[in-house]
Design a protein around this motif. Structure first.
Motif, PDB file in Angstrom:
ATOM      1  N   VAL A   1       6.551  15.769  42.898  1.00  0.00           N
ATOM      2  CA  VAL A   1       5.274  15.602  43.603  1.00  0.00           C
ATOM      3  C   VAL A   1       5.530  14.799  44.873  1.00  0.00           C
ATOM      4  O   VAL A   1       6.201  13.764  44.830  1.00  0.00           O
TER       5      VAL A   1
ATOM      6  N   LYS B   1       3.819  12.519  47.838  1.00  0.00           N
ATOM      7  CA  LYS B   1       2.624  11.734  48.153  1.00  0.00           C
ATOM      8  C   LYS B   1       2.834  10.992  49.470  1.00  0.00           C
ATOM      9  O   LYS B   1       3.968  10.644  49.814  1.00  0.00           O
TER      10      LYS B   1
ATOM     11  N   SER C   1      -1.623  13.120  46.958  1.00  0.00           N
ATOM     12  CA  SER C   1      -0.646  14.159  46.675  1.00  0.00           C
ATOM     13  C   SER C   1      -0.793  15.328  47.647  1.00  0.00           C
ATOM     14  O   SER C   1      -1.912  15.777  47.938  1.00  0.00           O
TER      15      SER C   1
ATOM     16  N   GLY D   1       2.823  19.529  44.646  1.00  0.00           N
ATOM     17  CA  GLY D   1       3.199  19.275  43.269  1.00  0.00           C
ATOM     18  C   GLY D   1       3.642  20.572  42.618  1.00  0.00           C
ATOM     19  O   GLY D   1       2.892  21.551  42.611  1.00  0.00           O
TER      20      GLY D   1
END
Length: 452
Positions: A354, A356, A362, A365
């Motif tokens: 993921v 971020k 986020s 993902g």
């Protein structure tokens, strides 16, 4: 506590001073600040402890209780009745600087601000400051619930050292900025917490203290007020040359407002520097992450997750277009090799990633399940490779990578903020201009512009 800290005197209170010419722009200085509390008790100890301290003092000996005490770690059980909320804190703040103080809950941020604001005295060390300090430490601090908003403006201004004439000259601006004009002659006890913070911030900001100390209270206000408050703090630091100390868990606000940051962990300063680097240090978890001296290589110290001993991510290698790197070009080929040590067989293995940003929002993902790939992982060491073609994220941003390894259900190892990567724009067409994202690359490849 080390010997040097134990030898410092007890209860040296904050003082004001004239800064020497060579440090003429330093407005606030913390020297060897430590604060000790006794757990489960009101005050710092018992009568017998106070007598013991007094007996040591008249004999010219150090305070015996400075030799004991646990580190300020709220998540563990200690071996002492005493705890050091802060330990040996040293830093300077210059005039016009906006300093962000960040750290996890219980790191000592609020205690430090209370000492800086002279709400409480340090156990050891001293605070030296120039000018008036205005503090917003808790919602409604310094307000009388039975008095009206207007009366509380005069009361709070007087506490900050302002004359009645100074307060009256700023009264209309304070009321207008707070947005509480309709309720200004209503007792504050009928205000919401957000309205109280609005009024308190307006008083502290418009009465022009040399140092403004703010502890997370803006989180109580709505989005419109937070935007106004941050803009006002920027104005008073840039145009007014005044200093702001800002504590918040909102990293976007810290990044936008602050010019420098310090990071607290367990009552100690673990990092001091640029605000971007401070935020990066705040997100980094030392329990499992350390950067290798080799570029693009990241080692994870705790090979096995304590809660799930069947899993263990050991190391990661980051490649941009086949070259080890700590950064990735937007539109390039991204590859992350994960080295692991499985303690048992996984017939439905799951490997995920993921991305971020610094606000922990986020952007990407994915895992092998999303791609329809079934991975069988055998017991023992192994390597997995995650590849993204035409890497799509925006340039000029630092991103954090979370890693997941295990099998279906809750049985997996999760490494939060395991890797920091910088995304850089790429000059796809050799024109001298870098495209921000791979989406631009894809669109421009299919787009033709010409003069007819």
């Amino acid at each position: 506590m080390d010997k040097e800290l134990r030898n410092k005197e007890l209860n040296i209170h904050s003082t004001s001073y004239d800064v020497e010419e060579k440090n003429g722009d330093v407005i606030l200085k913390a020297e060897n600040i430590s604060k000790q509390y006794r757990l489960g008790q009101v005050g710092i100890g018992t009568l017998s402890h106070d007598l013991n301290r007094w007996w040591h003092q008249i004999r010219g000996k150090e305070n015996p209780y400075l030799k004991i005490g646990d580190v300020n770690d709220r998540s563990t059980k200690g071996n002492s009745d005493y705890v050091w909320a802060l330990q040996d804190i040293n830093f300077e703040v210059k005039r016009g600087e906006v300093l962000g103080i960040i750290g996890k809950n219980g790191a000592g941020k609020s205690t430090l601000l209370k000492i800086l604001s002279k709400v409480t005295a340090p156990t050891t060390g001293s605070i030296k400051s120039r000018g008036r300090i205005a503090s917003l430490l808790e919602v409604g601090t310094g307000f009388n619930g039975e008095m009206t908003g207007r009366e509380n403006i005069f009361l709070n201004g007087a506490i900050l050292g302002m004359t009645k004439k100074e307060i009256a000259s700023k009264l209309e601006e304070i009321i207008d900025f707070s947005g509480c004009e309709r309720y200004i002659d209503t007792p504050v006890k009928r205000y919401s917490s957000g309205m109280t913070v609005r009024l308190a911030f307006a008083v502290a900001a418009f009465l022009e203290p040399e140092i403004l100390v703010i502890d997370e209270v803006l989180a109580v206000g709505d989005a419109e007020f937070q935007k106004k408050a941050i803009g006002k703090m920027q104005d008073i630091s840039r145009e007014g040359g005044r200093t702001v100390l800002f504590v918040s868990h909102n990293m976007a606000a810290v990044k936008n407002l602050c010019t420098r940051g310090i990071v607290l962990e367990n009552g100690k300063v673990v990092f001091e520097g640029k605000v971007e680097d401070s935020i990066a240090r705040y997100f980094m978890t030392d329990d499992y992450n350390s950067y290798d001296e080799q570029i693009g290589v990241f080692n994870f110290n705790s090979h096995l997750d304590k809660k799930n001993p069947n899993y263990g991510l050991l190391k990661a290698e980051l490649f941009c277009d086949g070259i080890l790197s700590n950064s990735v070009y937007s539109g390039s080929k991204f590859e992350l090799k994960l080295y692991f040590n499985a303690q048992r067989d996984f017939f439905e293995g799951e490997i995920g990633i993921v991305f971020k940003d610094c606000d922990q929002i986020s952007y990407i993902g994915l895992n092998n399940k999303h791609l329809g790939n079934s991975i069988e992982i055998k017991k023992g060491p192994g390597i997995a490779s995650i590849i993204i073609y035409d890497f799509p994220l925006y340039a000029s941003e630092d991103y954090w990578i979370n890693l997941y390894f295990g099998d279906q259900g809750p049985n997996y190892e999760s490494l939060e903020n395991a890797i920091k990567v910088q995304v850089i724009g790429e000059d796809v067409f050799g024109s001298g201009r870098k495209l921000d994202t791979a989406w631009n690359k894809i669109i421009h490849k299919k787009l033709e512009i010409k003069k007819l």
